[in-house]
Design an enzyme around this catalytic site. Structure first.
Site, PDB file in Angstrom:
ATOM      1  N   GLN C 237       0.830  -1.204   0.000  1.00 11.39           N
ATOM      2  CA  GLN C 237       0.000   0.000   0.000  1.00 11.39           C
ATOM      3  C   GLN C 237       0.868   1.260   0.000  1.00 11.39           C
ATOM      4  OE1 GLN C 237      -2.960  -2.198   3.100  1.00 11.39           O
ATOM      5  NE2 GLN C 237      -3.422  -0.043   2.834  1.00 11.39           N
ATOM      6  N   ARG C 384      -8.684  -0.713   7.816  1.00 10.33           N
ATOM      7  CA  ARG C 384      -9.688   0.148   7.197  1.00 10.33           C
ATOM      8  C   ARG C 384     -10.063   1.327   8.102  1.00 10.33           C
ATOM      9  NH1 ARG C 384     -13.800  -1.719   2.813  1.00 10.33           N
ATOM     10  NH2 ARG C 384     -14.472   0.309   2.112  1.00 10.33           N
ATOM     11  N   CYS C 385      -9.057   2.010   8.583  1.00 12.65           N
ATOM     12  CA  CYS C 385      -9.329   3.209   9.398  1.00 12.65           C
ATOM     13  C   CYS C 385      -8.068   4.032   9.439  1.00 12.65           C
ATOM     14  CB  CYS C 385      -9.742   2.817  10.805  1.00 12.65           C
ATOM     15  SG  CYS C 385      -8.437   2.046  11.765  1.00 12.65           S
ATOM     16  N   GLU C 757     -13.140   4.705   4.972  1.00 15.96           N
ATOM     17  CA  GLU C 757     -12.929   4.082   6.271  1.00 15.96           C
ATOM     18  C   GLU C 757     -14.004   4.439   7.284  1.00 15.96           C
ATOM     19  OE1 GLU C 757      -8.862   5.238   6.814  1.00 15.96           O
ATOM     20  OE2 GLU C 757      -8.200   3.561   5.576  1.00 15.96           O
TER      21      GLU C 757
END
Lengths: 287, 163, 803
Positions: C237, C384-385, C757
């Site tokens: 990522q 996912r945050c 997110e």
């Protein structure tokens, strides 16, 4: 996750398959649907030297009927069970329960015989076989023999099959006219084995129970038939009270293994829930 | 090493290959045939990213041996479009935003392709059950379900048009 | 014949710019099986690497026997820490200022830790090789509980840190202590608590979970010994950061290291870190001079690559008797596993956890986070945050519910009373964040009206009054604020590199364009949405704008995609780069039209001479002119680069409501309704936003209702495949209802705040709020996740309400 090496054999008749199993000995395993065996091999928990693939033995698949006896080839897939018109008419419990097994793709490979022969108490067909008074046809080097379901499941991963036997067919009796049936299966998600499950077949005569089978999945070392629970209902006009009482009797014989699905107390309680719900649903369908 | 000759129809083409008996179908497709559409997600037959069509049935290629496909008719996502024309399920996934990272997509498409032949006019619940052997981490399935519904309509329209 | 003149509306529509639900550019390849993910890459002569891993959680390596593995035909090498030692690559620095073993050096610290690697002709032989390596261990006592880890006589886990009393984030108080980090004003908070009429406290565990993208981690490393160049395709990522790290570790100059993130099958934070598998594959390629592929399997992914959460939290609120919150205190014990490999901005070992005052106007607050070593896998990524924001939002939302319950105030009412008002923005939180914009009250009322909250409460009361009801009904409500878009370089860096992001745009002579960014899409649809920003800024149709990311040799340096930073940071860089081009284009237009710049108006895709509608130059006209006849003093060409250092974070928010029915017999829960209103500021592509929200809600559902990483006392991870680890199928997943308001960010060039997110962060406490609410009338104020049927049933039994 890579399986170890093995020799692959693909017999086209039962005879040939039995011959292979006899000559190869305990290092050979039967490859049916493969959805239990291949993952075990990928994890290297199972490392057979030979796989005997019985998928191309056409005589092992399909459903036939003779009088009240319905014979299901051991290699009949779950999806074939679900779709089969004879089973839907005469033993509708089997197609209905098969829908709760695994997922659509796996049901294209998973077979009723593989599910039974594996001897895994978490599999669904053993309890269903007990509920349907199934008789297993087993072919070994000495020929064919019949083993009733009640004598087939001996322990966890332990059945009446010898290493060189093949389970070829499962024969069940058509349900009595007007019989009700139900399979209630509590699971964490699609594809999971049962936390607890219960199959019920019930027939009524004059408002009273004339035929009853209550069997349990994944609540002991093998599938269990709950005789005491059946006795509570047998010959009775069923009340909510009796259903609860039957559930208690069923819970009393549960001996589940604790795992991530729950501890013994939870699984036993869930057995009670599934038994009550399955009896109620089966009764609602009986006439 | 135990190698065998395997003959199959793969996306409409006859192929004949020498394979190890232990070679999983998904590795055969991806590594030997360079068809990398089928993906590996879980390896224990939960995720369905490796779903292909074998003899008219959806199968998880991670839990199937290549040697078992001898004589079979195998279709992968690469064989879904015909003569450069997308299959209606492919169109529908694109139009309804039925994919995000794309990793589950080939399996979802192959399952949807077969499911809509098994059940051409499904309800939402039937679609949910019909694709329950395929996991998606991105979409929450909502738009995948819309895509399958849309593909069902497209296929029916096509059927009507050709009738 | 002249083409018909297009109306402005038609021209606008042709751009498919911001606000358009443009279909995705990415999809054509994915729907035809032509995506190129890491494991799809095949190079001539490529070898395969597989990893020998520890079966135990803590122990000394007595002996490693390679002979049997090396004897297998096709096995090229078996390497251990001893082989990496001469290269000084047996340990590597982590993003959090610690070190992590690449291959276990004398000791193993967690189950499935990397112990040796096998490189072979193909993955089958490599797996056989792994099976044949024999490792002898001496088992050591295992510490799985972070509180037990801090006891005086707890076993020493990190012998390599002996005598190191100063960590990357201050003094270490104990051999298993990593750091203690604090924010806010402790004495002010203590004062408020001392005099407050009401205080409440709640302990809660945010359990360890795993992001579990459908594609596992992997790479193909290819070192060219002749050119001295290293190219590595990697599931990353953050490819630029990886390039920097790889260069630092390997000594290969950064200019000769090329990291390519190809198509990525979901990341969710799992693919931020630099894992031993990557390093080993790179080392193997350098040593053997051949390309080496490593593809993790699912068990390895769940067991050894980065987990998330594992925060043991104590929350305290002080309030007035009518429910006005006065103060907040939070103490956290954070289980970081065997190595501190959290992926956070370097100065923030607990990420942005200090967003924990949430959407509420609280005058005094303090939090402290204590990081601890245990015998678990390292990680601590933002699943996912934004960094630790999920934990923070969970904490404050749970605490507000706990307070409401204690005071017998409805959970909507207590929020009305405490939410920051619209007129208070920009609002400085007690932890020093400056919330850029928000309109929480409007959004809250919109949701309550949409679901008819009063009717739901009435129905719930009826069910509570009926002892024969087979179900319990719970209503969850959450009003959350995220902090995303890390971040301003004055605060945020990773290994010293500021967390800016970048964009380079080139307009070609014929008016099409290519643009490259420092981020990398993993399903978010950057190739679609980034083009929409440029289309709106420059009047070039999205369709002719190519977006490229992920190749460090072509894309400008950026910090990557995680923490909802792509739109807030790279999205801003795109707008700013486009505006540079726009400014130059205007000069060219003025030159072509022979007017001054001040006589020009911009309209959709063209500069027009004010007062003379027929005199205009489109961006396509201008592009050609830029290469043909630029005005004197202006260099030819039409391109720009912008590195954007955000002045602040962005603060998306949302109001979520959930209705759950719980089966009193089995503990099964059914999400009857989930209503999610999100405000992410300016909306670039509503279709993609909705898709992102569906996905985030589904991941939140998975976390709240089922995901767990259960360990036994010996440190064995029970449930490391997808049979046990809960990824819901379409059958389990609820249907989602989405809604929105738009409160643009005042400091962001296009007003966008980031969205992907929020639904994960916001939904998780909503599910817990709903489940707890089902039990609220029994005096239950909190239940830890995951809310599995089994755990809910135990609660039903504890409360004596099971059937």
């Amino acid at each position: 996750m890579i399986p170890p090496s093995f020799e692959y054999h693909r017999p086209s008749t039962v005879e040939e398959a039995v011959g292979l199993l006899s000559s190869l000995g305990s290092e050979a395993k039967i490859l049916a649907g493969g959805h239990s065996l291949l993952p075990m091999m990928k994890l290297r928990f199972a490392m057979p030297e030979h796989l005997v693939d019985i998928n191309r033995i056409s005589e092992l698949s399909g459903v036939s009927v003779v009088g009240d006896n319905i014979t299901i080839g051991a290699m009949t897939t779950e999806n074939a069970v679900i779709a089969d018109p004879i089973l839907n008419e005469k033993v509708p419990l089997l197609p209905e329960a098969a829908k709760l097994i695994a997922d659509p793709q796996v049901r294209n490979r998973g077979t009723i015989g593989g599910d039974i022969a594996h001897g895994d108490p978490a599999n669904d067909h053993p309890a269903l076989a007990l509920a349907c008074d199934a008789v297993m046809t087993v072919v070994g080097p000495a020929g064919a023999r019949q083993i009733p379901a009640s004598e087939f499941f001996l322990g966890t991963y332990w059945t009446a099959l010898n290493d060189d036997d093949i389970l070829t067919a499962i024969t069940v009796k058509a349900f009595p006219d007007g019989a009700g049936y139900s399979y209630r299966k509590l699971k964490r998600k699609t594809g999971d084995w049962a936390t607890a499950a219960c199959a019920v077949v019930v027939a009524l005569s004059g408002g009273k129970v004339s035929h009853i089978r209550i069997t349990l999945t994944n609540l002991g070392p093998t599938a269990i038939r709950a005789h005491d629970a059946e006795a509570v209902l047998s010959g009775q006009a069923v009340t909510d009270e009796l259903i609860k009482h039957a559930a208690e009797k069923a819970m009393a014989i549960c001996d589940p293994a604790e795992d991530l699905r729950g501890d013994v107390e939870y699984k036993t309680a869930m057995a009670g829930q599934m038994v009550q719900r399955a009896i109620a649903e089966a009764l609602s369908r009986a006439n | 090493m135990a190698k065998q000759i395997v003959k199959m129809t793969l996306n409409g083409q006859q192929v004949e290959q020498l394979v190890d008996s232990r070679t999983l179908l998904v590795h055969f497709l991806r590594e030997q045939m360079n068809l990398t559409g089928a993906h590996i997600g879980c390896e224990t037959s939960q995720c369905g990213a490796c779903t292909v069509d074998i003899d008219g049935e959806s199968v998880k290629a991670c839990t199937h041996l290549a040697v078992q496909c001898d004589g079979s008719d195998v279709k992968t996502v690469e064989g879904l479009a015909e003569n450069g024309v997308l299959h209606p399920v492919q169109e529908a996934f694109y139009e309804e935003h039925g994919l995000q990272c794309g990793y589950c997509t080939p399996g979802m498409l192959m399952r949807s392709y077969r499911f809509l032949q098994e059940n051409p006019n499904p309800t939402e619940d039937e679609i949910r059950t019909g694709i329950s052997g395929n996991l998606c981490r991105c979409t929450g399935y909502q738009n995948i379900i819309k895509a399958v519904q849309s593909a069902a309509t497209k296929l029916q329209d096509k059927e009507t048009a050709s009738a | 014949m002249n083409a018909p003149v297009k109306t402005p509306e038609e021209r606008q529509a042709e751009l498919q710019g911001m606000g358009d639900s443009r279909l995705r550019k990415e999809d054509a390849r994915f729907i035809q099986g032509k995506g190129q993910y890491c494991d799809d890459i095949k190079l001539p002569g490529m070898l395969h690497m597989d990893i020998v891993r520890s079966p135990i959680a803590h122990g000394r390596i007595k002996n490693i026997k390679k002979d049997d593995a090396l004897a297998i035909p096709g096995v090229h090498a078996v390497l251990t820490a001893d082989d990496l030692k001469p290269l000084n690559l047996h340990w590597m620095p982590t993003l959090a200022g610690d070190v992590a073993a690449v291959l276990a050096d004398e000791k193993v610290h967690f189950q499935m830790q990397e112990v040796a690697i096998v490189i072979a002709d193909d993955r089958y032989i490599a797996a056989d090789g792994v099976e044949a390596v024999e490792v002898e261990y001496e088992e050591l006592p295992v510490v799985m509980d972070p509180y037990a880890a801090l006891e005086a006589d707890a076993p020493v886990l990190r012998e390599d840190l002996a005598g190191k009393n100063e960590g990357a984030h201050g003094p270490r108080e104990h051999h298993n202590h990593i750091f203690t980090w604090e924010a806010g004003d402790k004495s002010a908070a203590d004062d408020v608590f001392a005099s407050a009429p009401v205080t409440v406290s709640q302990h809660m565990l945010y359990p360890r979970v795993h992001p579990c993208p459908l594609e596992t981690c992997g790479c193909v490393a290819s070192f060219d010994p002749i050119k001295g160049e290293l190219t590595t395709w990697m599931t990353s990522q953050a490819p630029h950061v990886v390039r920097t790290v790889v260069s630092m570790l390997s000594g290969v100059p950064e200019s000769k290291v090329r990291i390519i993130s190809p198509d990525i099958g979901g990341g969710f934070g799992n693919k931020v870190g630099v894992y031993p598998g990557y390093v080993c594959a790179i080392v193997s390629s350098i040593v053997l001079g051949k390309p080496v592929k490593w593809s993790e399997d699912r068990i390895e992914n769940i067991s050894s690559t980065a987990f998330a959460r594992d925060y043991h939290m104590d929350g305290h609120l002080a309030a007035t008797e009518d429910g006005k919150i006065l103060g907040l205190k939070v103490d956290v014990v954070a289980d970081h596993g065997a190595f501190d490999a959290c992926a956070d901005p370097t100065k923030f070992p607990a990420g942005l956890f200090h967003i924990c005052s949430g959407s509420y106007d609280i005058s005094a607050a303090h939090c402290s986070v204590k990081g601890v070593y245990t015998n678990k896998a390292p990680g601590g990524v933002a699943y996912r945050c934004s960094f630790r924001v999920t934990e923070a939002v969970y904490l404050i939302e749970r605490m507000v519910d706990v307070l409401a319950q204690k005071l017998d105030i409805d959970k909507a009412e207590i929020r009305r009373k405490n939410l920051i008002r619209k007129d208070q923005f920009p609002y400085t939180s007690p932890f020093g964040f400056e919330y850029d914009s928000g309109d929480y009250h409007t959004a809250l009322e919109k949701v309550l009206d949409a679901v008819d909250y009063k009717a739901l409460r009435a129905e719930q009361q009826e069910k509570r009054n009926d002892p024969n009801s087979p179900t319990l009904m719970g209503i969850g409500l959450v009003t959350f604020t995220e902090v995303v878009g890390a971040g301003p370089t004055k605060m945020c860096d990773i290994l010293g590199v500021g967390m800016f992001d970048s964009c380079e745009i080139r307009i070609h002579p014929t008016g099409s364009a290519i643009a490259r960014m420092g981020t990398i899409t993993q399903g978010q649809g950057h190739q679609t949405t980034y083009a929409q920003i440029i289309a709106s800024e420059l009047g070039i149709p999205s369709e002719v704008i190519q977006i490229e990311e992920g190749d460090t040799s072509t894309a400008p340096y950026g910090l990557g995609t995680y923490g909802s930073r792509s739109t807030p940071v790279a999205g801003a860089a795109i707008a700013m780069a486009a505006r540079k081009i726009h400014a130059k284009a205007k000069k060219i237009a003025a030159h072509l039209l022979e007017v001054s710049e001040s006589d020009l108006d911009w309209e959709i895709d063209r500069f027009k001479v004010r007062g003379n509608e027929d005199q205009f130059k489109t961006m396509a006209d201008i592009a050609f002119a830029a290469y043909q006849q630029p005005p004197e003093g202006l260099e030819p060409g039409l391109e720009a680069v912008h590195y954007y250092d955000p002045p602040n974070f962005t603060y998306p928010f949302g109001i979520y409501l959930c209705v759950v029915d719980i089966d009193k017999g089995t503990g099964e829960s059914s999400i009857r309704r989930f209503y999610a209103l999100d405000d992410c500021g300016t909306r670039i592509n509503p279709m993609i936003i909705d898709g992102q929200i569906h996905g985030g809600l589904t991941e939140g559902f998975a976390v709240a209702m089922g995901q767990q990483m259960p360990f036994d006392e010996q440190g064995n991870l029970l449930g490391n495949t997808l049979m046990d680890y809960f990824l819901p199928t379409a059958v389990e997943t609820p249907a989602w209802e989405t809604d929105y308001t738009v409160t643009p960010s005042p400091h962001h060039p296009i007003g966008a705040k980031g969205v992907a997110e929020s639904p994960h962060v916001g939904s998780i406490p909503t599910f817990t709020s709903a489940v707890v609410d089902a039990f609220a009338h029994l005096g239950v104020s909190h239940i830890d996740m995951p809310h599995t049927s089994y755990r809910i049933w135990k609660k039903l039994k504890e409360e004596g309400v099971q059937l």
